[in-house]
Design a protein around this motif. Structure first.
Motif, PDB file in Angstrom:
ATOM      1  N   MET A 157       0.828  -1.196   0.000  1.00 38.45           N
ATOM      2  CA  MET A 157       0.000   0.000   0.000  1.00 38.45           C
ATOM      3  C   MET A 157       0.869   1.255   0.000  1.00 38.45           C
ATOM      4  N   ALA A 178       2.328   1.739  -3.419  1.00 35.72           N
ATOM      5  CA  ALA A 178       1.333   2.217  -4.384  1.00 35.72           C
ATOM      6  C   ALA A 178       1.039   3.695  -4.183  1.00 35.72           C
ATOM      7  N   ILE A 179       0.937   4.137  -2.929  1.00 36.39           N
ATOM      8  CA  ILE A 179       0.682   5.551  -2.651  1.00 36.39           C
ATOM      9  C   ILE A 179       1.856   6.411  -3.081  1.00 36.39           C
ATOM     10  N   ARG A 234       2.157   7.091  -6.946  1.00 34.71           N
ATOM     11  CA  ARG A 234       1.156   7.949  -7.599  1.00 34.71           C
ATOM     12  C   ARG A 234       1.425   9.397  -7.249  1.00 34.71           C
ATOM     13  N   ILE A 288      -5.524   3.626  -6.313  1.00 37.02           N
ATOM     14  CA  ILE A 288      -4.854   2.685  -5.412  1.00 37.02           C
ATOM     15  C   ILE A 288      -5.819   1.568  -5.057  1.00 37.02           C
ATOM     16  N   ALA A 331      -7.243   2.241   1.299  1.00 39.04           N
ATOM     17  CA  ALA A 331      -7.115   2.539  -0.129  1.00 39.04           C
ATOM     18  C   ALA A 331      -8.179   3.538  -0.569  1.00 39.04           C
ATOM     19  N   ASN A 366      -7.398   7.239  -2.014  1.00 42.55           N
ATOM     20  CA  ASN A 366      -7.891   7.667  -3.325  1.00 42.55           C
ATOM     21  C   ASN A 366      -8.728   8.943  -3.215  1.00 42.55           C
TER      22      ASN A 366
END
Length: 234
Positions: free
Chosen positions: A138, A141-142, A145, A154, A169, A173
């Motif tokens: 996580m 992914a954050i 972006r 995400i 998530a 987002n």
């Protein structure tokens, strides 16, 4: 010893030395017994057995603290009267009993420690697989972006669609979308401001050119300028 009371009393009552030996040998089934004897009321020894107590590294210390022997003497009564026919004597080595207790305690302690270590390892593995790894995914992914660049939303890790990771998530987002909307609104406002500023600059430039033209081509304006120069205000 109470269990052996009846056969032990039967030995002096019937003058059965073989029975007395079996009774004494039976006491040595317990490893704490190191001495046993069966004597009649006249002091005649029907059976006797002595086994030296096993050596021990802490025997001397234990002797000073508690002593090593506990002696018992069980009176043997006649089956038909209350007459005492003799005594069944026994001595116990409590150090051996203590050693057995500590030996058992060490086994229990070591097995418990090994079980707890194995349980801790299992918990660490489960914790790493169910929390640490998904959380690192996580975070990656954050971090990948960039705000304002769009990109895929995400997504929670596999197997965590209905857990707190899904809520995390969704929250990330939503926060990134709001930030991107605010950033876009700011960029649009800056663009409108620049366009408005450029328009004002064009208007000022046009008005300046117009005034310059009038100053050089409009005779009334030229006369007025000369008149103003000849009669300055006081």
């Amino acid at each position: 010893m109470s269990i052996l009371k009846d056969p032990a009393a039967q030995a002096p009552y019937t003058v059965d030395r073989q029975l007395a030996r079996r009774v004494v040998d039976g006491l040595f089934e317990y490893r704490t017994v190191h001495y046993a004897s069966l004597v009649d009321d006249f002091g005649d020894v029907y059976a006797e057995r002595h086994v030296p107590p096993p050596p021990g590294a802490f025997r001397d210390l234990f002797i000073r603290l508690t002593g090593t022997q506990t002696e018992f003497s069980l009176p043997l009564q006649s089956p038909r009267s209350d007459r005492v026919l003799g005594h069944l004597n026994a001595s116990l080595d409590t150090y051996g009993e203590m050693f057995s207790f500590f030996d058992h305690a060490v086994v229990v302690f070591v097995s418990g420690m090994m079980r707890n270590i194995a349980l801790a390892i299992r918990l660490i593995i489960v914790f790493n697989m169910t929390l640490v790894r998904p959380l690192l995914k996580m975070i990656s992914a954050i971090a990948s972006r960039s705000p304002g660049s769009g990109g895929e939303p995400i997504r929670p890790p596999e197997g965590h669609r209905q857990t707190e990771f899904a809520q995390l998530a969704n929250g990330a987002n939503r926060l990134l979308d709001e930030y991107e909307s605010a950033l876009q609104a700011k960029q649009e406002a800056e663009l409108a401001l620049r366009e408005h500023q450029a328009g004002l600059e064009r208007l000022i430039a046009e008005r300046t050119e117009e005034l310059a033209y009038l100053a050089t081509h409009d005779q009334l304006t030229v006369n007025q300028i000369q008149l103003d120069g000849a009669n300055p205000k006081r």
